[in-house]
Design an enzyme around this catalytic site. Structure first.
Site, PDB file in Angstrom:
ATOM      1  N   PRO A 191      35.141  69.656  47.296  1.00 22.09           N
ATOM      2  CA  PRO A 191      35.853  68.976  46.210  1.00 22.09           C
ATOM      3  C   PRO A 191      37.286  68.931  46.735  1.00 22.09           C
ATOM      4  O   PRO A 191      37.657  69.515  47.605  1.00 22.09           O
ATOM      5  CB  PRO A 191      35.769  70.233  45.035  1.00 22.09           C
ATOM      6  CG  PRO A 191      35.434  71.426  45.876  1.00 22.09           C
ATOM      7  CD  PRO A 191      34.973  71.021  47.321  1.00 22.09           C
ATOM      8  N   GLU A 243      32.396  55.589  47.573  1.00 22.76           N
ATOM      9  CA  GLU A 243      32.896  55.039  46.352  1.00 22.76           C
ATOM     10  C   GLU A 243      34.220  54.983  46.395  1.00 22.76           C
ATOM     11  O   GLU A 243      34.917  55.981  46.072  1.00 22.76           O
ATOM     12  CB  GLU A 243      32.111  56.082  45.265  1.00 22.76           C
ATOM     13  CG  GLU A 243      30.810  56.124  45.241  1.00 22.76           C
ATOM     14  CD  GLU A 243      30.093  54.691  44.557  1.00 22.76           C
ATOM     15  OE1 GLU A 243      30.953  53.910  43.775  1.00 22.76           O
ATOM     16  OE2 GLU A 243      28.964  54.390  44.748  1.00 22.76           O
ATOM     17  N   CYS A 253      38.721  55.216  38.520  1.00 25.12           N
ATOM     18  CA  CYS A 253      38.572  54.043  39.413  1.00 25.12           C
ATOM     19  C   CYS A 253      38.151  52.865  38.638  1.00 25.12           C
ATOM     20  O   CYS A 253      38.202  51.739  39.032  1.00 25.12           O
ATOM     21  CB  CYS A 253      37.388  54.315  40.357  1.00 25.12           C
ATOM     22  SG  CYS A 253      35.944  54.976  39.628  1.00 25.12           S
TER      23      CYS A 253
HETATM   24  P1  NAP Z   1      41.384  60.796  48.149  1.00 26.46           P
HETATM   25  O1  NAP Z   1      42.956  61.064  48.694  1.00 26.46           O
HETATM   26  O2  NAP Z   1      40.944  59.740  49.229  1.00 26.46           O
HETATM   27  O3  NAP Z   1      40.624  62.156  47.949  1.00 26.46           O
HETATM   28  C1  NAP Z   1      39.323  62.275  47.920  1.00 26.46           C
HETATM   29  C2  NAP Z   1      38.632  63.359  48.616  1.00 26.46           C
HETATM   30  O4  NAP Z   1      38.779  63.296  50.001  1.00 26.46           O
HETATM   31  C3  NAP Z   1      39.511  64.566  48.102  1.00 26.46           C
HETATM   32  O5  NAP Z   1      38.156  65.793  48.347  1.00 26.46           O
HETATM   33  C4  NAP Z   1      40.421  64.789  49.292  1.00 26.46           C
HETATM   34  O6  NAP Z   1      40.706  66.204  49.667  1.00 26.46           O
HETATM   35  C5  NAP Z   1      39.489  64.426  50.661  1.00 26.46           C
HETATM   36  N1  NAP Z   1      39.925  63.675  51.620  1.00 26.46           N
HETATM   37  C6  NAP Z   1      41.376  63.545  51.945  1.00 26.46           C
HETATM   38  N2  NAP Z   1      41.754  63.204  53.163  1.00 26.46           N
HETATM   39  C7  NAP Z   1      40.541  63.457  53.707  1.00 26.46           C
HETATM   40  C8  NAP Z   1      39.920  63.002  55.186  1.00 26.46           C
HETATM   41  N3  NAP Z   1      40.889  62.794  56.009  1.00 26.46           N
HETATM   42  N4  NAP Z   1      38.757  63.391  55.481  1.00 26.46           N
HETATM   43  C9  NAP Z   1      37.928  63.731  54.496  1.00 26.46           C
HETATM   44  N5  NAP Z   1      38.218  63.946  53.297  1.00 26.46           N
HETATM   45  C10 NAP Z   1      39.383  63.858  52.972  1.00 26.46           C
HETATM   46  O7  NAP Z   1      41.407  60.196  46.834  1.00 26.46           O
HETATM   47  P2  NAP Z   1      42.134  60.991  45.477  1.00 26.46           P
HETATM   48  O8  NAP Z   1      43.559  60.596  45.474  1.00 26.46           O
HETATM   49  O9  NAP Z   1      41.944  62.280  45.389  1.00 26.46           O
HETATM   50  O10 NAP Z   1      41.187  60.021  44.467  1.00 26.46           O
HETATM   51  C11 NAP Z   1      41.722  59.028  43.713  1.00 26.46           C
HETATM   52  C12 NAP Z   1      41.013  57.670  44.430  1.00 26.46           C
HETATM   53  O11 NAP Z   1      39.740  57.772  44.370  1.00 26.46           O
HETATM   54  C13 NAP Z   1      41.345  56.366  43.714  1.00 26.46           C
HETATM   55  O12 NAP Z   1      41.786  55.333  44.667  1.00 26.46           O
HETATM   56  C14 NAP Z   1      40.121  56.280  42.741  1.00 26.46           C
HETATM   57  O13 NAP Z   1      39.874  54.748  42.625  1.00 26.46           O
HETATM   58  C15 NAP Z   1      39.105  56.935  43.788  1.00 26.46           C
HETATM   59  N6  NAP Z   1      37.677  56.931  42.872  1.00 26.46           N
HETATM   60  C16 NAP Z   1      36.683  56.146  43.189  1.00 26.46           C
HETATM   61  C17 NAP Z   1      35.662  56.395  42.181  1.00 26.46           C
HETATM   62  C18 NAP Z   1      34.276  55.460  42.528  1.00 26.46           C
HETATM   63  O14 NAP Z   1      33.389  55.994  41.606  1.00 26.46           O
HETATM   64  N7  NAP Z   1      34.377  54.165  43.455  1.00 26.46           N
HETATM   65  C19 NAP Z   1      35.547  57.341  41.370  1.00 26.46           C
HETATM   66  C20 NAP Z   1      36.788  57.980  41.205  1.00 26.46           C
HETATM   67  C21 NAP Z   1      37.720  57.882  42.012  1.00 26.46           C
HETATM   68  P3  NAP Z   1      41.993  66.728  49.024  1.00 26.46           P
HETATM   69  O15 NAP Z   1      42.078  66.266  47.582  1.00 26.46           O
HETATM   70  O16 NAP Z   1      41.963  68.169  49.091  1.00 26.46           O
HETATM   71  O17 NAP Z   1      42.922  66.162  49.995  1.00 26.46           O
END
Ligand code: NAP
Length: 483
Positions: free
Chosen positions: A178, A253, A287
């Site tokens: 998570p 996603e 999203c």
């Molecule tokens: P994010 O920064 O990409 O993080 C998502 C997840 O990936 C978190 O658990 C994060 O961990 C982890 N993560 C970060 N860097 C990583 C890496 N290098 N390798 C592997 N995992 C890594 O996104 P967010 O800011 O949390 O979420 C917002 C984004 O999610 C928005 O763009 C939104 O549109 C998208 N979203 C899409 C959907 C869909 O169904 N398409 C649904 C919900 C959200 P940490 O948080 O611990 O850094």
């Protein structure tokens, strides 16, 4: 510090046991509404990740029966519903969304476990009628293997439920990671699993900690067959690059930039009501939130007034307080980002018809962003090209259907879109020309467990929910047996 009957541990869960980080390092989790420290959780890295993957792999040596999996899925559905209020409280405390909204998230999450419990028979093998080449051909759905499930902070429970329910149904073992911003919901969820269900050790593991180190280990370890990721397009793209050498299966996603098209003949009150429900869920941090409100010229001002009137009645505050519609943003960075979009639009000529620039955040101030409505937004403004992820309604004008479709499709993201229009035939014709995976016609509703959901273009690939979401977690094996 947070206190909850569902939080007896503040650790990860590997191979059937609660464990800390080898280094002993901890990461703090804060309540975004108050800034108070909720807990400190282990800061795990690659060593713990490899251990969890090994445990998951070992657990798959003994396949589980469909009956067992149905029992687990139904058990999770019931456990979530029975503990809805407490789980929702934990979500609100670490994520910020209003408590009633968090309860809806728990119900939504439970729906995925219930749906897949009812549809396991879809994975039964089937034979090909024709029997070509003098063979009996049977098509099997085999579990893909060990799957890594990486989820964001905006729906700490639901984003995991979509993935895990399908993974359990397909008989995969899982390693869950998570967001470090909202790990406590997962800790509570795993504590429920431990109390209520007898999963084999290693079947489902929880890693807490550094995204980079854990993510790299998941990409590098050959025992991980698939990564199912929900998050930003930037990280999704990184995962494609990092998993390419092993040709790992991915389901991504990613981000959205949803157009919300309102034609002049639409029921404007309905369109405004649905916009409020769609746009302000999780304070605009979803999203599928409408990101660009495209309104036909002749009704644009009237529609902006209707939305502004509704927005003025919304209450911003701590999600645990009664009557709150919008909680805080996840952190100060999110606040500054949304404010940047607001200021850029105002500088380029947009008009604020509700709300205002809330000013810079002071050091000790929680990131509450009052909702705002901008009219006369155009494509030169950043908010029309990027995912705003905040409570900012941006209204743009279009002259005719062709222009509406061209504006809607003027993005590299293709997750959700909405069309409001009296003539359903026309709405369907417009939908057919939109490159978005989810289209709402006269509704601002988002996904549901029973239907497939996912993106086109840079919003990712693969589907969650519905039977398509189940099939993401299986590999098809065809057996040709000589007769
Ligand atoms: P994010 O920064 O990409 O993080 C998502 C997840 O990936 C978190 O658990 C994060 O961990 C982890 N993560 C970060 N860097 C990583 C890496 N290098 N390798 C592997 N995992 C890594 O996104 P967010 O800011 O949390 O979420 C917002 C984004 O999610 C928005 O763009 C939104 O549109 C998208 N979203 C899409 C959907 C869909 O169904 N398409 C649904 C919900 C959200 P940490 O948080 O611990 O850094």
């Amino acid at each position: 510090m947070i206190s909850s009957p569902l939080l007896k541990e503040f650790r990860g869960f590997i191979d059937g046991s609660w464990v800390g980080a080898d280094s002993g390092e901890l990461l703090e989790v804060h309540n975004p509404a108050t800034g108070t420290l909720l807990a400190a959780v282990p800061n795990m890295r690659n060593v713990e990740t490899d251990r969890a993957i090994a445990a998951a792999r070992a657990s798959m040596r003994i396949p589980s029966s469909a009956a067992e999996r149905a029992t687990w899925l139904s058990g999770i559905d019931h456990a979530l519903r029975e503990n809805k209020e407490e789980l929702a409280r934990i979500i609100t405390l670490e994520q910020g969304k209003p408590w009633p909204e968090a309860q809806v998230e728990v119900e939504y999450a439970a729906g995925f476990f219930r749906y897949y419990a009812q549809h396991l028979d879809r994975l039964e093998p089937h034979t090909i009628e024709e029997e070509p080449k003098n063979c009996r051909w049977t098509v099997y759905s085999r579990p893909v293997g060990v799957v890594a499930l990486i989820t964001p902070w905006n729906f700490p429970l639901a984003m995991l439920a979509k993935k895990l329910a399908a993974a359990i149904a397909a008989d995969c073992a899982a390693v869950v990671k998570p967001s470090a911003k909202t790990p406590l919901t997962m800790v509570a969820f795993f504590s429920l699993l431990e109390d209520k269900l007898q999963f084999p050790a290693g079947r489902i593991n929880l890693l807490l900690g550094q995204a980079g180190a854990i993510g790299d280990a998941l990409c590098r370890n050959p025992s991980v067959a698939m990564i199912s990721f929900t998050g930003s397009t930037r990280v999704g793209s990184e995962l494609i690059t990092k998993t390419a050498p092993q040709v790992k299966k991915l389901a991504l996603e990613l981000g959205g930039n949803a157009p919300y098209i309102v034609f002049a003949d639409a029921d404007l009150d309905r369109a405004a009501d649905h916009l409020i429900a769609n746009k302000f869920r999780a304070a605009g941090q979803t999203c599928v939130c409408a990101n660009r409100i495209l309104v036909e010229d002749s009704v644009a001002d009237r529609f902006a007034d209707k939305v502004a009137e509704r927005v003025r009645n919304l209450t911003v505050g701590d999600g645990m307080d009664e009557g709150v519609d919008i909680g805080p943003l996840i952190d100060a960075n999110a606040y500054e980002k949304v404010r940047g979009y607001l200021r850029d639009a105002l500088d380029k000529g947009a008009r604020c018809v509700a709300g205002a620039d809330p000013g810079e955040l002071e050091d000790d101030q929680a990131p509450f962003f009052p909702p705002a409505v901008l009219a006369d937004v155009n494509e030169s403004m950043k908010c029309s090209r990027q995912e705003v992820f905040g409570p900012l309604v941006t209204i743009m004008r279009f002259a005719d259907e062709d222009e509406a479709i061209a504006m809607a499709n003027n993005t590299s993201l293709g997750l959700a879109a909405y069309v409001f229009c009296k003539a359903l035939k026309r709405a369907e014709q417009v939908a057919a020309q939109l490159h978005f995976g989810h289209v709402g016609l006269n509704t601002g509703t988002g996904p549901t467990p029973e239907a497939p959901f996912g993106g086109m273009l840079q919003s990712g690939f693969g589907r969650e929910g519905g039977l398509e979401g189940l099939h993401e977690f299986v590999e098809v094996q065809t057996l040709a047996a000589a007769k």
